[in-house]
Design a protein around this motif. Sequence first.
Motif, mmCIF file in Angstrom:
data_model
loop_
_atom_site.group_PDB
_atom_site.id
_atom_site.type_symbol
_atom_site.label_atom_id
_atom_site.label_comp_id
_atom_site.label_asym_id
_atom_site.label_seq_id
_atom_site.Cartn_x
_atom_site.Cartn_y
_atom_site.Cartn_z
ATOM 1 N N MET A 1 0.845 -1.188 0.000
ATOM 2 C CA MET A 1 0.000 0.000 0.000
ATOM 3 C C MET A 1 0.890 1.250 0.000
ATOM 4 N N ALA A 2 0.546 2.202 -0.846
ATOM 5 C CA ALA A 2 1.360 3.401 -0.958
ATOM 6 C C ALA A 2 1.260 4.233 0.314
ATOM 7 N N LEU A 3 2.300 4.980 0.594
ATOM 8 C CA LEU A 3 2.366 5.785 1.802
ATOM 9 C C LEU A 3 1.231 6.791 1.874
ATOM 10 N N TYR A 4 0.895 7.394 0.703
ATOM 11 C CA TYR A 4 -0.087 8.463 0.706
ATOM 12 C C TYR A 4 -1.486 7.966 1.069
ATOM 13 N N THR A 5 -1.779 6.723 0.807
ATOM 14 C CA THR A 5 -3.138 6.214 1.012
ATOM 15 C C THR A 5 -3.233 5.233 2.173
ATOM 16 N N HIS A 6 -2.169 5.073 2.899
ATOM 17 C CA HIS A 6 -2.138 4.041 3.944
ATOM 18 C C HIS A 6 -3.191 4.281 5.025
ATOM 19 N N HIS A 7 -3.397 5.550 5.406
ATOM 20 C CA HIS A 7 -4.314 5.845 6.499
ATOM 21 C C HIS A 7 -5.643 6.402 5.997
ATOM 22 N N GLU A 15 -10.903 5.523 -4.556
ATOM 23 C CA GLU A 15 -10.993 6.696 -5.434
ATOM 24 C C GLU A 15 -9.624 7.065 -5.991
ATOM 25 N N VAL A 16 -8.618 7.071 -5.140
ATOM 26 C CA VAL A 16 -7.260 7.393 -5.582
ATOM 27 C C VAL A 16 -6.768 6.372 -6.603
ATOM 28 N N GLU A 17 -7.027 5.106 -6.365
ATOM 29 C CA GLU A 17 -6.591 4.062 -7.287
ATOM 30 C C GLU A 17 -7.293 4.179 -8.636
ATOM 31 N N GLU A 18 -8.562 4.557 -8.607
ATOM 32 C CA GLU A 18 -9.289 4.738 -9.863
ATOM 33 C C GLU A 18 -8.702 5.903 -10.667
ATOM 34 N N ASN A 60 -10.240 17.687 -4.803
ATOM 35 C CA ASN A 60 -8.898 18.137 -5.179
ATOM 36 C C ASN A 60 -7.819 17.406 -4.387
ATOM 37 N N THR A 61 -8.090 17.159 -3.116
ATOM 38 C CA THR A 61 -7.077 16.497 -2.280
ATOM 39 C C THR A 61 -6.795 15.069 -2.755
ATOM 40 N N LEU A 62 -7.829 14.367 -3.206
ATOM 41 C CA LEU A 62 -7.635 12.995 -3.673
ATOM 42 C C LEU A 62 -6.926 12.978 -5.037
ATOM 43 N N ILE A 63 -7.267 13.947 -5.877
ATOM 44 C CA ILE A 63 -6.569 14.049 -7.170
ATOM 45 C C ILE A 63 -5.088 14.324 -6.929
ATOM 46 N N GLU A 64 -4.808 15.219 -5.982
ATOM 47 C CA GLU A 64 -3.416 15.553 -5.685
ATOM 48 C C GLU A 64 -2.664 14.348 -5.139
ATOM 49 N N ARG A 65 -3.318 13.545 -4.280
ATOM 50 C CA ARG A 65 -2.674 12.342 -3.754
ATOM 51 C C ARG A 65 -2.332 11.374 -4.882
ATOM 52 N N ALA A 66 -3.269 11.183 -5.802
ATOM 53 C CA ALA A 66 -3.032 10.268 -6.910
ATOM 54 C C ALA A 66 -1.855 10.741 -7.761
#
Length: 342
Positions: A1-7, A15-18, A60-66
Motif C-alpha cells: 500500500m502506498a504511503l499516501y493512502t495508507h491511512h 478513489e485514488v486508485e481509480e 482536489n485532495t484525492l486528485i493531488e494524492r493520486a
Amino acid sequence: MALYTHHLPRWKRDEVEEIKRGIQEHPVVGIVNMHGIPASQVQDIRRNLRGTARVKMSRNTLIERALNELGGSVADLKEHFEGQSALIFTNENPFRLFKLLEQTKTKMAAKPGEIAPEDIVVPKGPTTFKPGPIVGEFQQVGIPAVIEGGKVKIRETKTVVKKGEVINRKVAGVLSKLGIKPMDVGLALQAAYYRGSVFTPEMLAIDEEACAKKIAFAASQAFNLSVNAAIPTRLTIGAIIGRAVSEARNVGVEAGVYEKDIIDLIIGRARREMLAVALAAQARGFDLDEETLKAATAAAPAVSAAVPAAVAAPAAEEEETEEEKKEEDEESGLAGLGALFG
C-alpha cells in the motif's frame, strides 16, 4: 500500500486508485475547472464527450494524492488546480481536447461578483423598454439612454465592464434585462499532460486556419528553394528536371542549335522576327504583299517584342534631305524586302 493512502478510509483509497488507473491508461490527462457549471449542463457535456473523453470528478485532495503517488512530470498538473477541479481522460491529442472542451461552452447571464472574461459592451440603438425606471438604471451604470418614439434608446455604444473587472449587482441586472450573456460556461481546461509535458491553454489555443496557411507557405518556400538550388528530393525532382529541360531548350534556341527537339522553336522564332521586321517596314511606308501583310497583322501582338531596336527606330531619324537619295533608299528597301519575303 502506498504511503499516501495508507491511512485513508477504504472509499478514498479506491478513489485514488481509480484516478491513477485513468491516468495510466490514457495518453492525455486534463485538469478542468467545474466551478459554476449547472448540473444539467455537466450531464450534457458528459453525454457529448461520450466515446471521446471521460470526465472524472473528485476532491482536489484525492486528485493531488493520486498525482503525487504516480510522481514524475504528471505530478506537475497539481500546480494548475483552480476552483472545483476534475480530471478528463482521453486518447485524443491535447490540441483536439482543448477544441472539444471549447465547444462545450455556452453563453450565460452574468452573476454579481463574477469576473468579466472580456470587455462587456452595450451597443447603441433602440430597446424594447417603455419609458420608466429602466432609464435611471441604465444611467446609473453609465449607459446613456433617452426616450425616443415611445421607447428607451441607448444613445451610444458603451463598455460597462472591462476584461478582468468584477461585475457588480447593478451591472449584472442591466445586462440580464438587455439579454446580454457575457459569461462562457463549460469545461475550462486548466492544463493537459501528454508524453511528459504539461500544456497550458495559451499553448493549445491556436488558430488552425492561420497555422495551416503558415505551413503551406513554408512548404512552398522550401519547394522553391529546393528547385532553385537544384537540391533533388522526392517531391522536387520532377520540377528540377523540367526546369533543366526548359533552360537547355532555351539555350539551344538562342544559340541556333539545330536539334530535332527544338528546330520547330528556332523556326518559330525566326518567323516571328521576320514578321516583326515586316511590320516595322510597313510602318515606314513600304508595301507588303497580301500574304505577308495578313500574317504580320495577325501576329502583331506576339511579334512586337521581336522588333530589333535599330529597325523599330522612328523613320524620321533616318529621313534624307535630298529627294533623289530618298528615292534610291526606297528602291533599295523594296528590293531587299522582295528577297526576304520571296
